[in-house]
Design an enzyme around this catalytic site. Structure first.
Site, mmCIF file in Angstrom:
data_model
loop_
_atom_site.group_PDB
_atom_site.id
_atom_site.type_symbol
_atom_site.label_atom_id
_atom_site.label_comp_id
_atom_site.label_asym_id
_atom_site.label_seq_id
_atom_site.Cartn_x
_atom_site.Cartn_y
_atom_site.Cartn_z
ATOM 1 N N LYS A 132 11.812 21.940 22.935
ATOM 2 C CA LYS A 132 12.282 21.872 24.329
ATOM 3 C C LYS A 132 13.646 21.187 24.438
ATOM 4 C CE LYS A 132 8.619 19.486 25.572
ATOM 5 N NZ LYS A 132 7.852 19.377 24.326
ATOM 6 N N ARG A 171 3.293 18.286 33.414
ATOM 7 C CA ARG A 171 2.429 18.292 32.231
ATOM 8 C C ARG A 171 0.958 18.265 32.597
ATOM 9 N NH1 ARG A 171 6.237 15.950 28.320
ATOM 10 N NH2 ARG A 171 5.212 15.516 26.369
ATOM 11 N N ARG A 221 12.855 14.997 12.194
ATOM 12 C CA ARG A 221 13.671 14.748 13.397
ATOM 13 C C ARG A 221 14.347 13.371 13.356
ATOM 14 N NH1 ARG A 221 11.285 15.565 19.268
ATOM 15 N NH2 ARG A 221 9.587 14.246 18.539
ATOM 16 N N ARG A 231 11.749 8.587 16.050
ATOM 17 C CA ARG A 231 10.971 8.178 17.218
ATOM 18 C C ARG A 231 9.669 7.519 16.805
ATOM 19 N NH1 ARG A 231 10.942 12.961 21.630
ATOM 20 N NH2 ARG A 231 8.718 12.443 21.650
ATOM 21 N N ARG A 233 -0.715 13.960 20.154
ATOM 22 C CA ARG A 233 0.138 14.565 21.196
ATOM 23 C C ARG A 233 -0.155 16.063 21.315
ATOM 24 N NH1 ARG A 233 5.477 12.773 18.667
ATOM 25 N NH2 ARG A 233 6.501 14.150 20.166
HETATM 26 P P1 AP5 Z 1 12.710 18.924 19.810
HETATM 27 O O1 AP5 Z 1 13.685 19.807 20.484
HETATM 28 O O2 AP5 Z 1 12.983 17.468 19.768
HETATM 29 O O3 AP5 Z 1 11.240 19.220 20.398
HETATM 30 P P2 AP5 Z 1 10.614 18.826 21.798
HETATM 31 O O4 AP5 Z 1 9.799 20.009 22.234
HETATM 32 O O5 AP5 Z 1 11.615 18.292 22.735
HETATM 33 O O6 AP5 Z 1 9.603 17.695 21.269
HETATM 34 P P3 AP5 Z 1 9.240 16.295 21.876
HETATM 35 O O7 AP5 Z 1 8.585 15.521 20.760
HETATM 36 O O8 AP5 Z 1 10.385 15.654 22.576
HETATM 37 O O9 AP5 Z 1 8.138 16.721 22.915
HETATM 38 P P4 AP5 Z 1 7.057 15.840 23.551
HETATM 39 O O10 AP5 Z 1 6.568 16.740 24.622
HETATM 40 O O11 AP5 Z 1 6.023 15.300 22.641
HETATM 41 O O12 AP5 Z 1 7.848 14.531 23.948
HETATM 42 P P5 AP5 Z 1 8.415 13.986 25.297
HETATM 43 O O13 AP5 Z 1 9.626 13.214 24.970
HETATM 44 O O14 AP5 Z 1 8.492 15.037 26.332
HETATM 45 O O15 AP5 Z 1 12.504 19.492 18.326
HETATM 46 C C1 AP5 Z 1 11.709 18.789 17.373
HETATM 47 C C2 AP5 Z 1 12.411 18.774 16.006
HETATM 48 O O16 AP5 Z 1 12.491 20.102 15.514
HETATM 49 C C3 AP5 Z 1 13.876 18.272 16.056
HETATM 50 O O17 AP5 Z 1 14.164 17.606 14.863
HETATM 51 C C4 AP5 Z 1 14.702 19.573 16.146
HETATM 52 O O18 AP5 Z 1 16.011 19.393 15.596
HETATM 53 C C5 AP5 Z 1 13.860 20.523 15.330
HETATM 54 N N1 AP5 Z 1 13.911 21.916 15.787
HETATM 55 C C6 AP5 Z 1 13.912 22.368 17.077
HETATM 56 N N2 AP5 Z 1 13.915 23.718 17.105
HETATM 57 C C7 AP5 Z 1 13.895 24.128 15.805
HETATM 58 C C8 AP5 Z 1 13.872 25.403 15.179
HETATM 59 N N3 AP5 Z 1 13.851 26.548 15.874
HETATM 60 N N4 AP5 Z 1 13.837 25.428 13.826
HETATM 61 C C9 AP5 Z 1 13.828 24.294 13.087
HETATM 62 N N5 AP5 Z 1 13.872 23.059 13.633
HETATM 63 C C10 AP5 Z 1 13.902 22.977 14.962
HETATM 64 O O19 AP5 Z 1 7.250 12.978 25.731
HETATM 65 C C11 AP5 Z 1 6.965 11.821 24.972
HETATM 66 C C12 AP5 Z 1 5.812 11.041 25.631
HETATM 67 O O20 AP5 Z 1 6.227 10.629 26.961
HETATM 68 C C13 AP5 Z 1 4.517 11.830 25.873
HETATM 69 O O21 AP5 Z 1 3.690 11.827 24.727
HETATM 70 C C14 AP5 Z 1 3.906 11.067 27.063
HETATM 71 O O22 AP5 Z 1 3.302 9.866 26.642
HETATM 72 C C15 AP5 Z 1 5.143 10.700 27.886
HETATM 73 N N6 AP5 Z 1 5.484 11.731 28.897
HETATM 74 C C16 AP5 Z 1 6.617 12.518 28.943
HETATM 75 N N7 AP5 Z 1 6.583 13.328 30.014
HETATM 76 C C17 AP5 Z 1 5.406 13.070 30.664
HETATM 77 C C18 AP5 Z 1 4.808 13.607 31.818
HETATM 78 N N8 AP5 Z 1 5.399 14.586 32.554
HETATM 79 N N9 AP5 Z 1 3.595 13.117 32.200
HETATM 80 C C19 AP5 Z 1 2.986 12.137 31.488
HETATM 81 N N10 AP5 Z 1 3.508 11.578 30.368
HETATM 82 C C20 AP5 Z 1 4.708 12.045 29.962
HETATM 83 MG MG MG Z 2 11.933 16.397 23.660
#
Ligand code: AP5
Ligand code: MG
Length: 211
Positions: free
Chosen positions: A8, A82, A121, A155, A166
């Site tokens: 994402k 979410r 990452r 992270r 997760r």
């Molecule tokens: P990346 O682009 O970083 O993936 P992402 O989908 O953004 O993954 P996240 O870990 O950020 O998602 P998440 O939903 O767990 O975390 P969030 O911060 O939202 O890509 C991942 C890796 O792969 C990178 O190294 C990238 O370079 C690589 N990559 C990408 N595309 C690729 C490809 N095609 N090929 C090869 N490599 C590739 O949430 C974190 C925490 O916050 C949650 O667990 C929760 O506790 C809280 N939280 C956040 N939002 C909410 C909400 N709305 N409600 C409640 N709690 C929430």
């Molecule tokens: Mg992210």
């Protein structure tokens, strides 16, 4: 939307130079954690375990942002909504601000690929830009493409055990959200499994062009 590590943040990063505003609840919550506040300490415990932060808190954060919005081109929401409760609250907020959702795009990436990916990452300490040690390196070694920062970190929630939690959390909630947006005719899916982020970017742009 998409599972943790599905790409994402990476996809949004590839579109930012086009004037969109990014709203990433994960980044906003991590900023609060980094501030060291009491709220941040509370959030860290939840996030480091792979659970979701409460709907009330996240909705309050989003409400604040919407009350101070300035984006002519549009908004890219990352990681919100979410839960179904968040999706319904978002509809209320959008109505109040007279904004429509154009599309809800899910990046579909199998869990096994995700677990491998997340271990590579690293993120910029200054601006949070996301990279990968083989698939998405910085253009200049050791220098962030976006802010020119030179410090990077991994992270705290990227350990294999927490990533599995997760993923479970995501799969528990995702189906009902997908159903909700399918019924509204907004749901689209792209394939995030290719090891090349540009391939997914092309699919996202094709969807945006057809809107
Ligand atoms: P990346 O682009 O970083 O993936 P992402 O989908 O953004 O993954 P996240 O870990 O950020 O998602 P998440 O939903 O767990 O975390 P969030 O911060 O939202 O890509 C991942 C890796 O792969 C990178 O190294 C990238 O370079 C690589 N990559 C990408 N595309 C690729 C490809 N095609 N090929 C090869 N490599 C590739 O949430 C974190 C925490 O916050 C949650 O667990 C929760 O506790 C809280 N939280 C956040 N939002 C909410 C909400 N709305 N409600 C409640 N709690 C929430
Ligand atoms: Mg992210």
């Amino acid at each position: 939307m998409g599972a943790p590590g599905s790409g994402k943040g990476t996809q949004i990063q590839m579109m930012l130079n086009e004037g969109y505003k990014q709203i990433s609840t994960g980044d906003i919550l991590r900023n609060e954690v980094n501030s060291g506040s009491d709220l941040g300490k509370h959030l860290k415990e939840i996030m480091d375990s792979g659970k979701l932060v409460s709907d009330d808190l996240v909705i309050k954060v989003i409400e604040n942002i919407f009350n101070n919005l300035e984006s002519k081109k549009g908004i890219l929401l990352d990681g919100f909504p979410r839960t179904i409760n968040q999706a319904k609250k978002l509809d209320e907020l959008l109505k109040k601000h007279n904004i429509n959702i154009d599309a809800v795009i899910e990046i579909n990436t199998p869990d096994k690929i995700i677990i491998d990916r997340i271990s590579g990452r690293f993120v910029c300490v200054n601006c949070g830009a996301t990279y990968h040690k083989t698939a998405k390196k910085t253009v200049e070694k050791g220098i962030c493409d976006l802010c020119k920062g030179t410090k990077f970190k991994t992270r705290a929630d990227d350990t294999e055990k927490v990533v599995k939690n997760r993923l479970n959390t995501y799969h528990k909630e995702a189906n009902s959200i997908i159903k909700y947006y399918k019924e509204k005719g907004l749901y689209k899916k792209v394939d995030g499994s290719s090891g090349i982020p540009e391939n997914t970017d092309k699919q996202v742009r094709d969807i945006l062009k057809r809107l």
